[in-house]
Write an enzyme that holds these catalytic residues in place. Structure first.
Site, PDB file in Angstrom:
ATOM      1  NE  ARG A 271       0.736 -12.230  -2.645  1.00 39.37           N
ATOM      2  CZ  ARG A 271      -0.550 -12.182  -2.296  1.00 39.37           C
ATOM      3  NH1 ARG A 271      -0.925 -12.445  -1.064  1.00 39.37           N
ATOM      4  NH2 ARG A 271      -1.476 -11.896  -3.193  1.00 39.37           N
ATOM      5  CG  ASP A 272      -2.932 -15.235  -2.507  1.00 44.49           C
ATOM      6  OD1 ASP A 272      -3.106 -15.754  -1.395  1.00 44.49           O
ATOM      7  OD2 ASP A 272      -3.784 -14.514  -3.053  1.00 44.49           O
TER       8      ASP A 272
ATOM      9  CG  HIS B  87      -6.523 -11.888  -6.434  1.00 48.34           C
ATOM     10  ND1 HIS B  87      -5.144 -11.954  -6.446  1.00 48.34           N
ATOM     11  CD2 HIS B  87      -6.889 -12.519  -5.287  1.00 48.34           C
ATOM     12  CE1 HIS B  87      -4.716 -12.584  -5.355  1.00 48.34           C
ATOM     13  NE2 HIS B  87      -5.761 -12.931  -4.630  1.00 48.34           N
TER      14      HIS B  87
ATOM     15  CG  HIS C 148      -8.664 -16.387  -2.769  1.00 51.42           C
ATOM     16  ND1 HIS C 148      -7.604 -17.104  -2.265  1.00 51.42           N
ATOM     17  CD2 HIS C 148      -8.203 -15.137  -2.985  1.00 51.42           C
ATOM     18  CE1 HIS C 148      -6.548 -16.303  -2.158  1.00 51.42           C
ATOM     19  NE2 HIS C 148      -6.873 -15.104  -2.588  1.00 51.42           N
TER      20      HIS C 148
ATOM     21  CB  CYS D 266      -5.538 -14.086   3.022  1.00 54.29           C
ATOM     22  SG  CYS D 266      -5.025 -12.692   4.026  1.00 54.29           S
TER      23      CYS D 266
ATOM     24  CG  ASN E 285      -4.916 -17.237  -5.343  1.00 59.34           C
ATOM     25  OD1 ASN E 285      -4.077 -17.494  -4.493  1.00 59.34           O
ATOM     26  ND2 ASN E 285      -5.399 -16.027  -5.503  1.00 59.34           N
TER      27      ASN E 285
HETATM   28  P1  HMG Z   1       2.156  -3.132  12.274  1.00 62.36           P
HETATM   29  O1  HMG Z   1       2.491  -4.114  13.349  1.00 62.36           O
HETATM   30  O2  HMG Z   1       0.987  -2.228  12.482  1.00 62.36           O
HETATM   31  O3  HMG Z   1       3.410  -2.238  11.799  1.00 62.36           O
HETATM   32  O4  HMG Z   1       1.938  -3.968  10.934  1.00 62.36           O
HETATM   33  P2  HMG Z   1       4.490  -1.407  12.553  1.00 62.36           P
HETATM   34  O5  HMG Z   1       4.865  -0.295  11.621  1.00 62.36           O
HETATM   35  O6  HMG Z   1       4.031  -1.069  13.940  1.00 62.36           O
HETATM   36  O7  HMG Z   1       5.750  -2.422  12.624  1.00 62.36           O
HETATM   37  C1  HMG Z   1       5.753  -3.544  13.461  1.00 62.36           C
HETATM   38  C2  HMG Z   1       7.012  -4.364  13.184  1.00 62.36           C
HETATM   39  O8  HMG Z   1       6.971  -4.858  11.842  1.00 62.36           O
HETATM   40  C3  HMG Z   1       8.302  -3.532  13.299  1.00 62.36           C
HETATM   41  O9  HMG Z   1       9.311  -4.432  13.706  1.00 62.36           O
HETATM   42  C4  HMG Z   1       8.543  -3.143  11.871  1.00 62.36           C
HETATM   43  O10 HMG Z   1       9.894  -2.846  11.604  1.00 62.36           O
HETATM   44  C5  HMG Z   1       8.114  -4.373  11.111  1.00 62.36           C
HETATM   45  P3  HMG Z   1       9.860  -4.449  15.225  1.00 62.36           P
HETATM   46  O11 HMG Z   1      10.339  -3.062  15.490  1.00 62.36           O
HETATM   47  O12 HMG Z   1       8.670  -4.832  16.073  1.00 62.36           O
HETATM   48  O13 HMG Z   1      10.936  -5.520  15.196  1.00 62.36           O
HETATM   49  N1  HMG Z   1       7.674  -4.068   9.740  1.00 62.36           N
HETATM   50  C6  HMG Z   1       8.166  -4.674   8.647  1.00 62.36           C
HETATM   51  N2  HMG Z   1       9.101  -5.629   8.489  1.00 62.36           N
HETATM   52  C7  HMG Z   1       9.371  -6.000   7.214  1.00 62.36           C
HETATM   53  N3  HMG Z   1       8.756  -5.495   6.130  1.00 62.36           N
HETATM   54  C8  HMG Z   1       7.814  -4.543   6.255  1.00 62.36           C
HETATM   55  C9  HMG Z   1       7.497  -4.095   7.555  1.00 62.36           C
HETATM   56  N4  HMG Z   1       6.624  -3.173   8.040  1.00 62.36           N
HETATM   57  C10 HMG Z   1       6.757  -3.169   9.370  1.00 62.36           C
HETATM   58  N5  HMG Z   1       7.207  -4.052   5.179  1.00 62.36           N
HETATM   59  C11 HMG Z   1       1.948  -4.205   8.556  1.00 62.36           C
HETATM   60  C12 HMG Z   1       1.524  -3.342   9.732  1.00 62.36           C
HETATM   61  C13 HMG Z   1       1.237  -3.654   7.321  1.00 62.36           C
HETATM   62  C14 HMG Z   1       3.448  -4.129   8.370  1.00 62.36           C
HETATM   63  C15 HMG Z   1       1.514  -5.673   8.849  1.00 62.36           C
HETATM   64  O14 HMG Z   1       0.165  -5.676   9.202  1.00 62.36           O
HETATM   65  C16 HMG Z   1       1.737  -6.600   7.688  1.00 62.36           C
HETATM   66  O15 HMG Z   1       2.867  -6.894   7.325  1.00 62.36           O
HETATM   67  N6  HMG Z   1       0.624  -7.116   7.092  1.00 62.36           N
HETATM   68  C17 HMG Z   1       0.684  -8.019   5.972  1.00 62.36           C
HETATM   69  C18 HMG Z   1      -0.196  -9.223   6.217  1.00 62.36           C
HETATM   70  C19 HMG Z   1      -0.137 -10.144   5.026  1.00 62.36           C
HETATM   71  O16 HMG Z   1       0.946 -10.517   4.584  1.00 62.36           O
HETATM   72  N7  HMG Z   1      -1.325 -10.508   4.498  1.00 62.36           N
HETATM   73  C20 HMG Z   1      -1.400 -11.343   3.326  1.00 62.36           C
HETATM   74  C21 HMG Z   1      -1.165 -10.580   2.058  1.00 62.36           C
HETATM   75  S1  HMG Z   1      -2.603  -9.687   1.490  1.00 62.36           S
HETATM   76  C22 HMG Z   1      -3.566 -10.888   0.701  1.00 62.36           C
HETATM   77  O17 HMG Z   1      -3.284 -12.049   0.779  1.00 62.36           O
HETATM   78  C23 HMG Z   1      -4.747 -10.426  -0.110  1.00 62.36           C
HETATM   79  C24 HMG Z   1      -4.489 -10.474  -1.618  1.00 62.36           C
HETATM   80  O18 HMG Z   1      -4.096 -11.758  -2.046  1.00 62.36           O
HETATM   81  C25 HMG Z   1      -5.759 -10.070  -2.352  1.00 62.36           C
HETATM   82  C26 HMG Z   1      -6.970 -10.900  -1.867  1.00 62.36           C
HETATM   83  O19 HMG Z   1      -7.002 -12.107  -2.071  1.00 62.36           O
HETATM   84  O20 HMG Z   1      -7.830 -10.255  -1.257  1.00 62.36           O
HETATM   85  C27 HMG Z   1      -3.401  -9.462  -2.013  1.00 62.36           C
HETATM   86 MG    MG Z   2      -5.413 -13.396  -2.473  1.00 58.26          MG
END
Ligand code: HMG
Ligand code: MG
Length: 303
Positions: free
Chosen positions: A15-16, A207, A209, A240, A249
């Site tokens: 994932r990450d 966690h 990085h 990210c 990481n």
């Molecule tokens: P949004 O654009 O505000 O959401 O995104 P929305 O509800 O307006 O939906 C927009 C579109 O996305 C729609 O599709 C939804 O159906 C679809 P459309 O009608 O335009 O075709 N949608 C989805 N599709 C699939 N699965 C879903 C989903 N939700 C909505 N779950 C949202 C808000 C939270 C969805 C978006 O901002 C998002 O997906 N963000 C994730 C970003 C990401 O992946 N970041 C990396 C992971 S976090 C990380 O790495 C940190 C971590 O490692 C810890 C650290 O190191 O700090 C964990």
């Molecule tokens: Mg991370």
């Protein structure tokens, strides 16, 4: 505080590790990565993320990955679920653990999940409730606990505030994440101690990085406080898309080498992990990002 005798490693490379790769990686490779990790004995693998494919295209095949991996009995396969849409997909995919992910910094919350911290909590509540009803483990990842790419310093009180909300939602584990790798051991110790005042230490994970090369030192500092769960990624993959400039990481191989040297058990086959790290780095056409992994691979090649 005595150091733990056993550390649970949560392997986050599928994932990450892969989410930030620009070129789309085939589902076959992702499935093979998870299967190899399972064979190496990891008790917890973060397999993929049910996020919006518009936001993180690399994770668009989450359902396929989950359908095709081989499940090792006893291993927890976790997935990220930012909202109910993600949760429903995770449930259908048979995930063992869902991960809600918020931030201790407002600016990062907006950039990463497009909402404020308060709005994110409102979104997570139904996910937490549904996870409890379905009997699925719930984990809360808390980004930017040691610094934020947008706001800079993050007060410890902000970390504790969100951690409290996660605890109230019934999280089985809470990840204290250094998203951009700026934390140093003293601050890590202070943050872990502050969180440990409100959450049982056995539920807290680190966690880290490794952007500034501080991760191993931070892990040691966290272990001294009593933390015994850490997230790592083979070959140091990771980053990210919404934290520009942040590197991968901490490398699993480096952490395993350190823990083995300290007599701390993990149940993981170190040599297998070195091979996995070399294999996936080769696949991504870049040198492996683990110092220990590269050293051992070079020694083998010279034999
Ligand atoms: P949004 O654009 O505000 O959401 O995104 P929305 O509800 O307006 O939906 C927009 C579109 O996305 C729609 O599709 C939804 O159906 C679809 P459309 O009608 O335009 O075709 N949608 C989805 N599709 C699939 N699965 C879903 C989903 N939700 C909505 N779950 C949202 C808000 C939270 C969805 C978006 O901002 C998002 O997906 N963000 C994730 C970003 C990401 O992946 N970041 C990396 C992971 S976090 C990380 O790495 C940190 C971590 O490692 C810890 C650290 O190191 O700090 C964990
Ligand atoms: Mg991370």
């Amino acid at each position: 505080m005595a150091l733990p005798s056993f550390v649970k490693i949560v392997e986050v490379s599928p994932r990450d590790g892969l989410q930030n790769e620009k070129e789309l990686i085939s589902t076959d490779v992702k499935v093979e990565l998870v299967n190899r990790l399972s064979d190496a004995g990891f008790l917890n693998v973060e397999a993929t993320a049910f996020v919006s494919p518009k936001w993180t295209p690399q994770m668009a095949d989450a359902a396929d990955v989950m359908a095709r991996i081989r499940r090792r009995p006893g291993t927890i396969y976790s997935v990220l679920t930012p909202n109910m849409k993600g949760f429903e997909a995770a449930l259908a995919a048979g995930a063992d653990e869902v991960v809600i992910f918020g931030a201790a910094s407002e600016a990062f919350s907006q950039k990463n999940i497009n909402c404020s911290i308060a709005e994110s909590i409102d979104r997570f509540e139904p996910v937490a409730q549904a996870a409890r009803q379905a009997g699925i483990r719930l984990r809360g990842a808390l980004s930017c606990t040691l610094g934020c790419p947008y706001q800079g310093e993050v007060p410890i009180s902000s970390v504790v505030d969100v951690a409290k909300r996660f605890a109230a939602m019934g999280c089985d584990e809470i990840d204290i994440a250094d998203t951009i790798g700026v934390g140093t051991p003293q601050r890590t110790r202070q943050v872990m101690q502050a969180v440990a005042e409100i959450i049982d230490i056995s539920k807290i994970s680190g966690h880290f990085h490794d952007t500034y090369g501080q991760s191993l030192a931070n892990i040691l500092a966290a272990m001294e406080v009593g933390v015994s769960i850490f997230h790592t990624s083979v070959a140091g993959l990771g980053g990210c898309p919404y934290a520009k400039g942040a590197s991968g990481n901490v490398a699993t191989e480096d952490v395993l080498f350190m823990l083995r040297g300290m007599g701390i058990e993990t149940g993981i086959d170190f040599d297998a992990v070195v091979d996995i790290g070399q294999w996936i780095a080769g696949h991504l056409k870049r040198p492996g990002g683990s110092r220990a992994g590269n050293a051992i691979a070079a020694n083998k090649a010279n034999r």
